[in-house]
Enzyme design. Sequence first.
Site, PDB file in Angstrom:
ATOM      1  N   ASP A  43       0.827  -1.212   0.000  1.00 27.94           N
ATOM      2  CA  ASP A  43       0.000   0.000   0.000  1.00 27.94           C
ATOM      3  C   ASP A  43       0.863   1.265   0.000  1.00 27.94           C
ATOM      4  O   ASP A  43       0.714   2.143   0.862  1.00 27.94           O
ATOM      5  CB  ASP A  43      -0.943   0.016   1.205  1.00 27.94           C
ATOM      6  CG  ASP A  43      -1.692  -1.279   1.400  1.00 27.94           C
ATOM      7  OD1 ASP A  43      -2.028  -1.920   0.395  1.00 27.94           O
ATOM      8  OD2 ASP A  43      -1.938  -1.661   2.555  1.00 27.94           O
ATOM      9  N   ASP A 233      -7.434   3.584   4.938  1.00 28.98           N
ATOM     10  CA  ASP A 233      -6.887   3.985   3.638  1.00 28.98           C
ATOM     11  C   ASP A 233      -7.050   5.478   3.346  1.00 28.98           C
ATOM     12  O   ASP A 233      -7.568   5.879   2.298  1.00 28.98           O
ATOM     13  CB  ASP A 233      -7.531   3.172   2.509  1.00 28.98           C
ATOM     14  CG  ASP A 233      -7.225   1.689   2.594  1.00 28.98           C
ATOM     15  OD1 ASP A 233      -6.424   1.310   3.471  1.00 28.98           O
ATOM     16  OD2 ASP A 233      -7.783   0.912   1.804  1.00 28.98           O
ATOM     17  N   TRP A 251     -14.255  -1.023   0.787  1.00 29.37           N
ATOM     18  CA  TRP A 251     -15.435  -1.865   0.697  1.00 29.37           C
ATOM     19  C   TRP A 251     -16.620  -1.185   1.416  1.00 29.37           C
ATOM     20  O   TRP A 251     -16.863  -0.017   1.220  1.00 29.37           O
ATOM     21  CB  TRP A 251     -15.149  -3.271   1.251  1.00 29.37           C
ATOM     22  CG  TRP A 251     -14.138  -4.073   0.485  1.00 29.37           C
ATOM     23  CD1 TRP A 251     -12.838  -3.732   0.219  1.00 29.37           C
ATOM     24  CD2 TRP A 251     -14.341  -5.346  -0.136  1.00 29.37           C
ATOM     25  NE1 TRP A 251     -12.216  -4.720  -0.509  1.00 29.37           N
ATOM     26  CE2 TRP A 251     -13.098  -5.731  -0.742  1.00 29.37           C
ATOM     27  CE3 TRP A 251     -15.422  -6.217  -0.223  1.00 29.37           C
ATOM     28  CZ2 TRP A 251     -12.940  -6.932  -1.429  1.00 29.37           C
ATOM     29  CZ3 TRP A 251     -15.252  -7.422  -0.907  1.00 29.37           C
ATOM     30  CH2 TRP A 251     -14.031  -7.771  -1.502  1.00 29.37           C
ATOM     31  N   GLU A 299     -10.987  -0.214  -2.564  1.00 26.21           N
ATOM     32  CA  GLU A 299     -10.247   0.341  -1.436  1.00 26.21           C
ATOM     33  C   GLU A 299      -9.007   1.056  -1.940  1.00 26.21           C
ATOM     34  O   GLU A 299      -8.778   1.165  -3.146  1.00 26.21           O
ATOM     35  CB  GLU A 299      -9.852  -0.757  -0.456  1.00 26.21           C
ATOM     36  CG  GLU A 299      -8.953  -1.843  -1.029  1.00 26.21           C
ATOM     37  CD  GLU A 299      -8.725  -2.981  -0.041  1.00 26.21           C
ATOM     38  OE1 GLU A 299      -9.469  -3.086   0.949  1.00 26.21           O
ATOM     39  OE2 GLU A 299      -7.786  -3.769  -0.274  1.00 26.21           O
ATOM     40  N   HIS A 382      -3.371  -0.987  -4.918  1.00 21.11           N
ATOM     41  CA  HIS A 382      -3.301   0.029  -3.858  1.00 21.11           C
ATOM     42  C   HIS A 382      -2.176   1.027  -4.157  1.00 21.11           C
ATOM     43  O   HIS A 382      -1.144   1.053  -3.521  1.00 21.11           O
ATOM     44  CB  HIS A 382      -3.099  -0.601  -2.487  1.00 21.11           C
ATOM     45  CG  HIS A 382      -3.479   0.336  -1.375  1.00 21.11           C
ATOM     46  ND1 HIS A 382      -4.298  -0.023  -0.336  1.00 21.11           N
ATOM     47  CD2 HIS A 382      -3.159   1.630  -1.139  1.00 21.11           C
ATOM     48  CE1 HIS A 382      -4.462   0.999   0.487  1.00 21.11           C
ATOM     49  NE2 HIS A 382      -3.781   2.020   0.001  1.00 21.11           N
TER      50      HIS A 382
END
Length: 532
Positions: A43, A233, A251, A299, A382
Amino acid sequence: MFRKLIIIITTLILITSCSSNKISKFDTQKWETVPNRTPSIHDPSIVVDEKDGEKTYYIFGTHISQAKSLDLTNWQVPKRNNGYVNMHDNIIFGNTRENLKETFEWAGYDDADSKNGYNLWAPDVLFNPHFEWKDGTKGAYMYYYSASSTWRRSAIGLMVSPDIEGPYRYAGTVIYSGFTKEDATDGSERNINYKNTHIPELINSGQLSEFNEKWVRKLGKEYNTDYAPNAIDPALVWDKDGKLWMVYGSWSGGIFLLEIDPNTGHPIYPKEDSTTDDGRTIDRYFGIKIAGGYHKSGEGPYIVYHPGSDYYYLYVTYGGLASDGGYNMRVFRSEEITGPYVDAKGNRPLFQASDINDLYGIKVMGNYYLDGMRSAYKSPGHNSVLIDADRNFLVFHTRYNNQGEQFNLKIHEMKMNDKGWFVVLPYEYNSEYKLETVDLNEVVGTYSIVNHGISTSGNMLETKTLELKENGKISGEYNGTWEKKDDFIHFRIDDIDYSGVIYNQQINKKRFKIVFSLVGDDNTTIFGSKDN
Protein backbone atom coordinates in the site's frame (compact mmCIF):
# COMPACT_ATOMS: atom_id res chain seq x y z
CA MET A 1 -25.46 42.65 28.49
CA PHE A 2 -25.52 39.28 30.25
CA ARG A 3 -25.96 37.51 26.90
CA LYS A 4 -23.00 39.38 25.41
CA LEU A 5 -20.91 38.40 28.45
CA ILE A 6 -21.81 34.72 27.98
CA ILE A 7 -20.80 34.89 24.29
CA ILE A 8 -17.46 36.53 25.18
CA ILE A 9 -16.73 33.95 27.89
CA THR A 10 -17.65 31.07 25.56
CA THR A 11 -15.42 32.48 22.83
CA LEU A 12 -12.50 32.83 25.24
CA ILE A 13 -12.98 29.23 26.41
CA LEU A 14 -12.93 27.99 22.81
CA ILE A 15 -9.80 30.02 22.00
CA THR A 16 -8.06 28.77 25.15
CA SER A 17 -9.12 25.19 24.40
CA CYS A 18 -7.84 25.39 20.81
CA SER A 19 -4.54 26.87 22.00
CA SER A 20 -4.09 24.23 24.69
CA ASN A 21 -4.71 21.47 22.16
CA LYS A 22 -1.87 22.65 19.94
CA ILE A 23 1.29 20.58 19.92
CA SER A 24 4.72 21.75 20.96
CA LYS A 25 7.59 21.17 18.57
CA PHE A 26 9.98 18.39 19.50
CA ASP A 27 13.29 16.86 18.49
CA THR A 28 13.42 14.57 15.47
CA GLN A 29 15.89 11.95 14.35
CA LYS A 30 17.12 10.95 10.90
CA TRP A 31 16.84 7.32 9.85
CA GLU A 32 19.82 5.03 9.84
CA THR A 33 19.40 3.24 6.50
CA VAL A 34 20.66 0.41 4.35
CA PRO A 35 20.29 -0.04 0.56
CA ASN A 36 17.38 -2.06 -0.82
CA ARG A 37 16.59 -2.05 -4.55
CA THR A 38 13.22 -3.79 -4.12
CA PRO A 39 11.60 -2.76 -0.82
CA SER A 40 8.71 -4.92 0.39
CA ILE A 41 6.20 -2.14 0.99
CA HIS A 42 2.46 -2.78 0.85
CA ASP A 43 0.00 0.00 0.00
CA PRO A 44 2.77 2.49 -0.89
CA SER A 45 2.12 6.20 -0.59
CA ILE A 46 4.68 8.50 -2.18
CA VAL A 47 5.64 12.01 -1.12
CA VAL A 48 8.42 14.33 -2.27
CA ASP A 49 10.48 16.28 0.23
CA GLU A 50 12.56 19.06 -1.33
CA LYS A 51 15.30 20.85 0.59
CA ASP A 52 17.97 23.14 -0.87
CA GLY A 53 16.92 22.22 -4.38
CA GLU A 54 17.33 18.45 -3.86
CA LYS A 55 14.36 16.14 -4.00
CA THR A 56 14.06 13.05 -1.85
CA TYR A 57 11.25 10.63 -2.61
CA TYR A 58 9.69 8.91 0.39
CA ILE A 59 7.43 5.87 0.45
CA PHE A 60 5.26 5.03 3.47
CA GLY A 61 3.27 1.81 3.66
CA THR A 62 1.32 -0.69 5.73
CA HIS A 63 2.81 -2.22 8.90
CA ILE A 64 5.10 0.79 9.46
CA SER A 65 7.23 0.22 6.37
CA GLN A 66 9.06 3.04 4.63
CA ALA A 67 11.86 3.85 2.20
CA LYS A 68 13.52 6.83 0.54
CA SER A 69 15.35 7.48 -2.73
CA LEU A 70 16.92 10.28 -4.71
CA ASP A 71 15.99 8.76 -8.07
CA LEU A 72 12.98 6.41 -7.65
CA THR A 73 15.25 3.45 -8.34
CA ASN A 74 17.94 3.16 -5.66
CA TRP A 75 16.14 2.89 -2.34
CA GLN A 76 17.24 3.12 1.26
CA VAL A 77 15.20 1.56 4.07
CA PRO A 78 15.49 2.17 7.82
CA LYS A 79 17.96 -0.24 9.40
CA ARG A 80 16.20 -2.83 11.61
CA ASN A 81 13.20 -0.54 12.03
CA ASN A 82 10.69 -1.42 9.30
CA GLY A 83 7.62 -3.18 10.63
CA TYR A 84 6.34 -3.74 14.15
CA VAL A 85 9.72 -3.57 15.86
CA ASN A 86 10.92 -1.47 18.78
CA MET A 87 7.35 -0.33 19.38
CA HIS A 88 8.25 1.39 22.65
CA ASP A 89 10.55 3.73 20.71
CA ASN A 90 9.42 3.34 17.10
CA ILE A 91 10.98 5.56 14.42
CA ILE A 92 7.50 6.71 13.32
CA PHE A 93 5.19 6.36 16.33
CA GLY A 94 7.62 6.66 19.24
CA ASN A 95 6.08 4.92 22.26
CA THR A 96 3.33 3.46 20.11
CA ARG A 97 0.98 2.09 22.75
CA GLU A 98 1.13 5.31 24.73
CA ASN A 99 1.00 7.76 21.83
CA LEU A 100 -1.85 5.99 20.02
CA LYS A 101 -3.70 5.08 23.20
CA GLU A 102 -6.85 6.95 22.21
CA THR A 103 -7.04 5.25 18.81
CA PHE A 104 -6.23 1.83 20.32
CA GLU A 105 -9.14 2.14 22.75
CA TRP A 106 -11.27 1.69 19.64
CA ALA A 107 -9.24 -0.48 17.27
CA GLY A 108 -5.85 -1.60 16.04
CA TYR A 109 -4.08 -3.14 19.02
CA ASP A 110 -4.51 -6.48 20.85
CA ASP A 111 -8.17 -6.76 19.93
CA ALA A 112 -10.16 -9.04 17.58
CA ASP A 113 -8.19 -9.30 14.31
CA SER A 114 -5.30 -7.43 15.93
CA LYS A 115 -5.17 -9.77 18.95
CA ASN A 116 -1.67 -9.98 20.45
CA GLY A 117 -0.35 -7.38 18.04
CA TYR A 118 -0.95 -4.32 15.89
CA ASN A 119 -2.94 -3.55 12.74
CA LEU A 120 -1.58 -0.23 11.47
CA TRP A 121 -2.23 0.09 7.76
CA ALA A 122 -1.99 2.24 4.66
CA PRO A 123 -0.72 5.62 5.84
CA ASP A 124 -0.42 8.80 3.83
CA VAL A 125 2.04 11.62 4.48
CA LEU A 126 2.15 15.18 3.22
CA PHE A 127 3.71 18.49 4.18
CA ASN A 128 1.18 21.08 5.33
CA PRO A 129 2.62 24.62 5.46
CA HIS A 130 -0.45 25.89 7.36
CA PHE A 131 -0.34 23.56 10.37
CA GLU A 132 0.05 25.63 13.54
CA TRP A 133 2.39 24.58 16.35
CA LYS A 134 1.94 25.74 19.93
CA ASP A 135 4.72 28.33 19.57
CA GLY A 136 2.87 29.96 16.66
CA THR A 137 5.18 28.70 13.93
CA LYS A 138 3.70 26.92 10.95
CA GLY A 139 4.48 23.91 8.81
CA ALA A 140 4.36 20.20 9.66
CA TYR A 141 4.52 16.79 8.08
CA MET A 142 1.21 15.06 8.69
CA TYR A 143 1.06 11.26 8.88
CA TYR A 144 -2.47 9.82 8.59
CA TYR A 145 -2.70 6.16 9.59
CA SER A 146 -5.32 3.41 9.65
CA ALA A 147 -5.94 1.29 12.74
CA SER A 148 -8.28 -1.68 12.38
CA SER A 149 -9.65 -4.52 14.48
CA THR A 150 -12.30 -5.96 12.14
CA TRP A 151 -13.44 -5.49 8.56
CA ARG A 152 -15.63 -2.59 9.67
CA ARG A 153 -14.37 -1.40 13.10
CA SER A 154 -11.51 0.93 12.32
CA ALA A 155 -10.22 4.45 12.81
CA ILE A 156 -8.06 7.00 11.03
CA GLY A 157 -5.61 8.94 13.18
CA LEU A 158 -3.22 11.82 12.68
CA MET A 159 0.41 12.22 13.71
CA VAL A 160 2.57 15.30 13.08
CA SER A 161 6.29 16.01 12.99
CA PRO A 162 8.65 18.88 12.13
CA ASP A 163 10.63 16.41 9.96
CA ILE A 164 9.39 13.88 7.45
CA GLU A 165 11.46 11.07 8.99
CA GLY A 166 9.85 11.63 12.37
CA PRO A 167 9.23 10.45 14.91
CA TYR A 168 5.68 11.76 14.84
CA ARG A 169 3.45 12.91 17.68
CA TYR A 170 -0.24 12.05 18.10
CA ALA A 171 -2.62 14.82 17.01
CA GLY A 172 -5.99 13.07 17.23
CA THR A 173 -8.25 10.36 15.88
CA VAL A 174 -10.24 11.95 13.08
CA ILE A 175 -12.71 9.30 11.84
CA TYR A 176 -14.22 6.20 13.45
CA SER A 177 -16.22 3.39 11.87
CA GLY A 178 -17.94 0.19 12.97
CA PHE A 179 -19.89 1.72 15.84
CA THR A 180 -23.47 1.07 16.93
CA LYS A 181 -26.17 3.08 18.68
CA GLU A 182 -26.81 0.45 21.33
CA ASP A 183 -24.33 -1.58 23.33
CA ALA A 184 -22.86 -4.34 21.15
CA THR A 185 -19.62 -6.17 20.37
CA ASP A 186 -17.69 -6.98 17.21
CA GLY A 187 -14.98 -9.62 17.36
CA SER A 188 -14.15 -9.12 21.02
CA GLU A 189 -15.75 -8.07 24.31
CA ARG A 190 -15.15 -4.40 23.59
CA ASN A 191 -18.30 -2.25 23.63
CA ILE A 192 -18.71 -0.63 20.21
CA ASN A 193 -21.40 1.88 21.21
CA TYR A 194 -20.77 5.17 19.40
CA LYS A 195 -20.49 6.85 22.81
CA ASN A 196 -17.01 5.31 22.97
CA THR A 197 -15.91 7.40 19.98
CA HIS A 198 -15.56 11.18 19.63
CA ILE A 199 -19.01 11.52 18.04
CA PRO A 200 -20.76 12.67 21.26
CA GLU A 201 -18.08 15.34 21.65
CA LEU A 202 -18.63 16.50 18.06
CA ILE A 203 -22.38 16.70 18.67
CA ASN A 204 -21.93 18.63 21.92
CA SER A 205 -19.55 21.10 20.25
CA GLY A 206 -21.97 21.68 17.35
CA GLN A 207 -19.76 20.08 14.72
CA LEU A 208 -22.42 17.40 14.13
CA SER A 209 -26.14 17.95 14.38
CA GLU A 210 -27.00 14.59 15.95
CA PHE A 211 -26.54 10.84 15.57
CA ASN A 212 -27.51 9.60 12.11
CA GLU A 213 -29.83 6.58 12.15
CA LYS A 214 -28.53 5.60 8.71
CA TRP A 215 -25.25 4.60 10.33
CA VAL A 216 -26.85 1.59 11.99
CA ARG A 217 -29.38 -1.19 11.43
CA LYS A 218 -30.92 -4.10 13.37
CA LEU A 219 -32.39 -1.82 16.04
CA GLY A 220 -29.13 0.07 16.38
CA LYS A 221 -27.07 -2.98 17.25
CA GLU A 222 -25.16 -3.32 13.95
CA TYR A 223 -23.13 -0.89 11.89
CA ASN A 224 -24.70 -0.33 8.47
CA THR A 225 -21.94 -1.29 6.04
CA ASP A 226 -24.22 -0.85 3.03
CA TYR A 227 -24.21 2.88 3.73
CA ALA A 228 -21.30 3.80 6.00
CA PRO A 229 -17.58 3.33 5.18
CA ASN A 230 -14.76 1.40 6.77
CA ALA A 231 -12.46 4.15 8.08
CA ILE A 232 -9.12 3.09 6.61
CA ASP A 233 -6.89 3.98 3.64
CA PRO A 234 -6.66 7.78 3.97
CA ALA A 235 -5.07 9.84 1.19
CA LEU A 236 -4.65 13.61 1.29
CA VAL A 237 -4.77 15.97 -1.68
CA TRP A 238 -4.65 19.71 -2.27
CA ASP A 239 -7.15 20.91 -4.85
CA LYS A 240 -6.30 23.55 -7.44
CA ASP A 241 -7.86 26.24 -5.22
CA GLY A 242 -5.63 25.40 -2.26
CA LYS A 243 -8.17 23.46 -0.19
CA LEU A 244 -7.06 20.28 1.56
CA TRP A 245 -9.10 17.06 1.32
CA MET A 246 -8.94 13.50 2.58
CA VAL A 247 -10.33 10.59 0.57
CA TYR A 248 -10.72 7.28 2.37
CA GLY A 249 -12.67 4.03 2.61
CA SER A 250 -12.58 0.31 1.92
CA TRP A 251 -15.44 -1.86 0.70
CA SER A 252 -18.46 -1.41 3.06
CA GLY A 253 -20.37 1.81 2.28
CA GLY A 254 -17.81 3.05 -0.22
CA ILE A 255 -15.31 5.83 -0.72
CA PHE A 256 -15.84 9.21 0.96
CA LEU A 257 -14.24 12.64 0.79
CA LEU A 258 -13.83 15.15 3.63
CA GLU A 259 -12.44 18.66 3.59
CA ILE A 260 -9.57 19.10 6.05
CA ASP A 261 -8.82 22.18 8.16
CA PRO A 262 -5.23 23.01 7.16
CA ASN A 263 -4.50 24.67 10.51
CA THR A 264 -5.24 21.50 12.51
CA GLY A 265 -5.28 18.59 10.05
CA HIS A 266 -8.73 17.62 11.32
CA PRO A 267 -11.83 17.23 9.14
CA ILE A 268 -14.40 19.94 8.59
CA TYR A 269 -17.42 17.71 9.14
CA PRO A 270 -20.46 18.67 7.01
CA LYS A 271 -22.59 18.74 10.23
CA GLU A 272 -25.89 18.15 8.38
CA ASP A 273 -26.85 15.53 5.80
CA SER A 274 -27.43 16.79 2.28
CA THR A 275 -26.79 15.86 -1.34
CA THR A 276 -24.55 17.13 -4.10
CA ASP A 277 -26.04 18.89 -7.11
CA ASP A 278 -25.99 15.55 -8.96
CA GLY A 279 -27.73 13.71 -6.12
CA ARG A 280 -24.86 12.01 -4.27
CA THR A 281 -24.88 11.54 -0.52
CA ILE A 282 -23.22 14.07 1.76
CA ASP A 283 -23.12 12.49 5.20
CA ARG A 284 -22.89 14.81 8.20
CA TYR A 285 -19.86 12.92 9.58
CA PHE A 286 -18.30 10.83 6.81
CA GLY A 287 -18.45 13.47 4.08
CA ILE A 288 -19.18 13.30 0.35
CA LYS A 289 -19.67 9.89 -1.19
CA ILE A 290 -17.72 9.59 -4.44
CA ALA A 291 -17.67 5.83 -5.13
CA GLY A 292 -18.72 2.36 -4.03
CA GLY A 293 -21.32 1.15 -1.57
CA TYR A 294 -23.14 -2.04 -0.55
CA HIS A 295 -19.87 -3.75 0.35
CA LYS A 296 -18.65 -3.94 -3.23
CA SER A 297 -14.88 -4.28 -3.41
CA GLY A 298 -12.99 -1.03 -3.68
CA GLU A 299 -10.25 0.34 -1.44
CA GLY A 300 -7.00 2.28 -1.37
CA PRO A 301 -8.53 5.42 -2.92
CA TYR A 302 -6.15 8.07 -4.22
CA ILE A 303 -6.92 11.39 -5.91
CA VAL A 304 -4.42 13.37 -7.96
CA TYR A 305 -4.88 16.57 -9.94
CA HIS A 306 -3.11 17.02 -13.26
CA PRO A 307 -2.82 20.67 -14.36
CA GLY A 308 -2.26 19.73 -18.00
CA SER A 309 -5.60 17.99 -18.40
CA ASP A 310 -7.34 19.99 -15.63
CA TYR A 311 -8.88 16.77 -14.29
CA TYR A 312 -8.87 15.11 -10.90
CA TYR A 313 -8.16 11.38 -11.17
CA LEU A 314 -9.58 8.93 -8.66
CA TYR A 315 -7.85 5.57 -8.31
CA VAL A 316 -9.53 2.68 -6.47
CA THR A 317 -8.37 -0.94 -6.17
CA TYR A 318 -10.89 -3.78 -6.63
CA GLY A 319 -10.65 -7.41 -5.56
CA GLY A 320 -8.74 -9.18 -2.80
CA LEU A 321 -5.14 -8.35 -1.99
CA ALA A 322 -3.82 -11.95 -1.88
CA SER A 323 -1.99 -13.40 -4.89
CA ASP A 324 -5.17 -15.20 -5.99
CA GLY A 325 -7.48 -12.30 -5.10
CA GLY A 326 -7.42 -10.46 -8.41
CA TYR A 327 -6.38 -7.10 -6.90
CA ASN A 328 -6.53 -4.52 -9.70
CA MET A 329 -6.49 -0.74 -9.99
CA ARG A 330 -9.29 1.28 -11.58
CA VAL A 331 -9.30 4.95 -12.53
CA PHE A 332 -12.01 7.60 -12.92
CA ARG A 333 -11.84 11.36 -13.43
CA SER A 334 -13.76 14.52 -12.65
CA GLU A 335 -13.59 18.23 -13.38
CA GLU A 336 -14.19 18.91 -9.67
CA ILE A 337 -12.48 17.26 -6.73
CA THR A 338 -15.87 16.52 -5.18
CA GLY A 339 -17.03 14.67 -8.29
CA PRO A 340 -18.90 13.25 -10.00
CA TYR A 341 -16.14 10.88 -11.13
CA VAL A 342 -16.67 8.94 -14.35
CA ASP A 343 -14.85 6.26 -16.34
CA ALA A 344 -14.17 6.11 -20.09
CA LYS A 345 -17.79 5.08 -20.70
CA GLY A 346 -19.12 7.96 -18.61
CA ASN A 347 -20.28 5.69 -15.79
CA ARG A 348 -20.27 6.91 -12.19
CA PRO A 349 -19.08 4.29 -9.65
CA LEU A 350 -21.97 4.60 -7.21
CA PHE A 351 -23.28 1.14 -6.52
CA GLN A 352 -26.56 -0.45 -5.55
CA ALA A 353 -26.78 -3.96 -4.12
CA SER A 354 -27.40 -5.48 -7.56
CA ASP A 355 -24.52 -3.73 -9.35
CA ILE A 356 -21.37 -5.48 -10.61
CA ASN A 357 -18.46 -3.20 -9.86
CA ASP A 358 -16.25 -4.72 -12.59
CA LEU A 359 -18.40 -2.80 -15.08
CA TYR A 360 -17.10 0.50 -13.68
CA GLY A 361 -13.70 2.08 -14.04
CA ILE A 362 -10.80 1.82 -16.49
CA LYS A 363 -8.85 -1.26 -15.45
CA VAL A 364 -5.25 -0.07 -15.18
CA MET A 365 -3.63 -3.52 -15.17
CA GLY A 366 -4.26 -7.09 -14.09
CA ASN A 367 -2.16 -10.25 -13.74
CA TYR A 368 0.25 -10.15 -16.68
CA TYR A 369 3.61 -11.08 -18.12
CA LEU A 370 5.51 -9.74 -21.13
CA ASP A 371 8.90 -10.82 -22.41
CA GLY A 372 11.68 -9.10 -20.47
CA MET A 373 9.85 -8.84 -17.13
CA ARG A 374 11.66 -10.45 -14.22
CA SER A 375 8.44 -12.03 -12.93
CA ALA A 376 4.77 -12.06 -13.83
CA TYR A 377 2.71 -9.57 -11.83
CA LYS A 378 -0.21 -10.81 -9.75
CA SER A 379 -2.61 -8.64 -7.76
CA PRO A 380 -0.96 -5.28 -8.48
CA GLY A 381 -2.75 -2.57 -6.58
CA HIS A 382 -3.30 0.03 -3.86
CA ASN A 383 -1.44 2.78 -5.63
CA SER A 384 -0.43 6.37 -5.23
CA VAL A 385 0.62 8.73 -8.03
CA LEU A 386 3.59 11.05 -8.39
CA ILE A 387 3.41 14.03 -10.74
CA ASP A 388 6.97 15.32 -10.77
CA ALA A 389 7.49 18.29 -13.08
CA ASP A 390 6.55 16.93 -16.52
CA ARG A 391 6.71 13.23 -15.60
CA ASN A 392 4.04 10.99 -14.09
CA PHE A 393 4.53 7.78 -12.11
CA LEU A 394 2.24 5.04 -10.85
CA VAL A 395 3.41 3.73 -7.46
CA PHE A 396 1.96 0.41 -6.28
CA HIS A 397 2.77 -2.97 -4.82
CA THR A 398 2.49 -6.30 -6.58
CA ARG A 399 2.71 -9.99 -5.87
CA TYR A 400 4.00 -12.49 -8.42
CA ASN A 401 2.94 -15.65 -10.18
CA ASN A 402 4.05 -18.82 -8.34
CA GLN A 403 5.82 -16.86 -5.59
CA GLY A 404 3.27 -17.10 -2.80
CA GLU A 405 2.48 -13.87 -1.00
CA GLN A 406 5.80 -12.14 -1.60
CA PHE A 407 5.27 -8.52 -2.62
CA ASN A 408 7.40 -5.53 -3.59
CA LEU A 409 7.17 -1.86 -4.40
CA LYS A 410 6.82 -1.09 -8.11
CA ILE A 411 7.00 2.18 -10.04
CA HIS A 412 5.91 2.53 -13.67
CA GLU A 413 6.03 5.68 -15.71
CA MET A 414 2.73 6.99 -17.07
CA LYS A 415 1.95 9.15 -20.06
CA MET A 416 -1.17 11.10 -20.93
CA ASN A 417 -3.03 10.01 -24.05
CA ASP A 418 -4.72 12.54 -26.32
CA LYS A 419 -8.07 11.96 -24.61
CA GLY A 420 -6.82 13.03 -21.20
CA TRP A 421 -6.35 9.59 -19.61
CA PHE A 422 -3.18 8.29 -18.02
CA VAL A 423 -1.71 5.20 -19.68
CA VAL A 424 0.93 3.09 -17.93
CA LEU A 425 4.10 1.91 -19.66
CA PRO A 426 4.32 -1.90 -19.44
CA TYR A 427 7.82 -2.19 -17.94
CA GLU A 428 9.09 -1.02 -14.58
CA TYR A 429 10.73 2.40 -14.35
CA ASN A 430 14.47 2.68 -13.87
CA SER A 431 16.14 6.09 -13.67
CA GLU A 432 19.22 4.69 -15.40
CA TYR A 433 17.28 3.55 -18.47
CA LYS A 434 16.17 5.58 -21.46
CA LEU A 435 12.77 6.20 -23.04
CA GLU A 436 12.97 7.09 -26.72
CA THR A 437 10.55 8.16 -29.42
CA VAL A 438 9.64 5.72 -32.19
CA ASP A 439 9.76 6.49 -35.90
CA LEU A 440 6.76 5.50 -37.99
CA ASN A 441 8.72 2.89 -39.94
CA GLU A 442 9.75 1.19 -36.66
CA VAL A 443 6.15 0.56 -35.60
CA VAL A 444 5.41 -2.13 -38.18
CA GLY A 445 5.89 -5.64 -36.82
CA THR A 446 4.61 -8.36 -34.51
CA TYR A 447 3.78 -7.63 -30.88
CA SER A 448 3.02 -9.66 -27.79
CA ILE A 449 0.02 -8.02 -26.14
CA VAL A 450 -2.08 -8.26 -23.03
CA ASN A 451 -5.66 -7.02 -22.99
CA HIS A 452 -6.36 -6.45 -19.30
CA GLY A 453 -10.13 -6.59 -19.83
CA ILE A 454 -12.51 -5.49 -17.08
CA SER A 455 -12.91 -8.57 -14.89
CA THR A 456 -11.48 -9.14 -11.42
CA SER A 457 -9.79 -12.55 -11.49
CA GLY A 458 -6.96 -14.37 -9.77
CA ASN A 459 -5.92 -16.03 -13.05
CA MET A 460 -3.06 -14.91 -15.24
CA LEU A 461 -4.13 -12.97 -18.31
CA GLU A 462 -3.37 -14.57 -21.66
CA THR A 463 -0.56 -13.09 -23.74
CA LYS A 464 -1.59 -12.89 -27.38
CA THR A 465 -0.02 -11.62 -30.60
CA LEU A 466 -0.98 -9.10 -33.21
CA GLU A 467 0.73 -7.57 -36.22
CA LEU A 468 0.75 -3.90 -37.09
CA LYS A 469 1.01 -3.81 -40.88
CA GLU A 470 2.49 -1.09 -43.05
CA ASN A 471 -0.91 -0.39 -44.62
CA GLY A 472 -2.44 0.55 -41.24
CA LYS A 473 -4.16 -2.79 -40.72
CA ILE A 474 -4.07 -4.94 -37.58
CA SER A 475 -4.02 -8.71 -38.01
CA GLY A 476 -3.37 -11.82 -35.93
CA GLU A 477 -5.49 -12.57 -32.88
CA TYR A 478 -7.06 -9.10 -33.28
CA ASN A 479 -8.21 -7.42 -36.46
CA GLY A 480 -8.64 -3.71 -37.02
CA THR A 481 -6.73 -0.57 -37.96
CA TRP A 482 -4.00 1.54 -36.43
CA GLU A 483 -2.49 4.98 -36.87
CA LYS A 484 0.33 6.91 -35.22
CA LYS A 485 0.83 10.64 -34.76
CA ASP A 486 3.83 11.90 -32.80
CA ASP A 487 4.03 9.69 -29.69
CA PHE A 488 0.30 8.87 -29.80
CA ILE A 489 -1.10 5.67 -31.27
CA HIS A 490 -4.70 4.68 -31.98
CA PHE A 491 -6.32 1.31 -32.58
CA ARG A 492 -9.80 0.53 -33.88
CA ILE A 493 -10.73 -3.06 -32.99
CA ASP A 494 -14.28 -4.49 -32.95
CA ASP A 495 -15.82 -1.00 -32.96
CA ILE A 496 -13.77 -0.02 -29.89
CA ASP A 497 -11.48 3.00 -30.08
CA TYR A 498 -8.20 2.72 -28.19
CA SER A 499 -6.00 5.75 -27.52
CA GLY A 500 -2.49 5.53 -26.16
CA VAL A 501 1.22 6.08 -26.62
CA ILE A 502 4.14 4.23 -28.20
CA TYR A 503 7.78 4.43 -27.10
CA ASN A 504 11.06 2.58 -27.24
CA GLN A 505 11.53 1.62 -23.59
CA GLN A 506 14.81 0.38 -22.20
CA ILE A 507 14.06 -2.65 -20.03
CA ASN A 508 17.54 -3.65 -18.86
CA LYS A 509 21.16 -2.63 -19.41
CA LYS A 510 21.26 -4.13 -22.91
CA ARG A 511 17.70 -4.35 -24.27
CA PHE A 512 15.13 -1.94 -25.59
CA LYS A 513 11.54 -2.81 -26.42
CA ILE A 514 9.09 -0.86 -28.56
CA VAL A 515 6.01 -0.76 -26.36
CA PHE A 516 2.52 0.64 -26.51
CA SER A 517 -0.13 1.23 -23.88
CA LEU A 518 -3.68 2.15 -24.82
CA VAL A 519 -7.00 2.74 -23.06
CA GLY A 520 -10.22 1.79 -24.80
CA ASP A 521 -13.55 3.54 -24.59
CA ASP A 522 -14.82 0.24 -23.14
CA ASN A 523 -12.64 0.71 -19.98
CA THR A 524 -10.00 -1.84 -21.04
CA THR A 525 -6.24 -1.33 -21.24
CA ILE A 526 -3.92 -2.98 -23.78
CA PHE A 527 -0.17 -3.39 -23.25
CA GLY A 528 2.04 -4.34 -26.18
CA SER A 529 5.72 -5.25 -26.54
CA LYS A 530 7.34 -5.70 -29.95
CA ASP A 531 8.91 -9.10 -30.54
CA ASN A 532 12.65 -8.90 -31.17
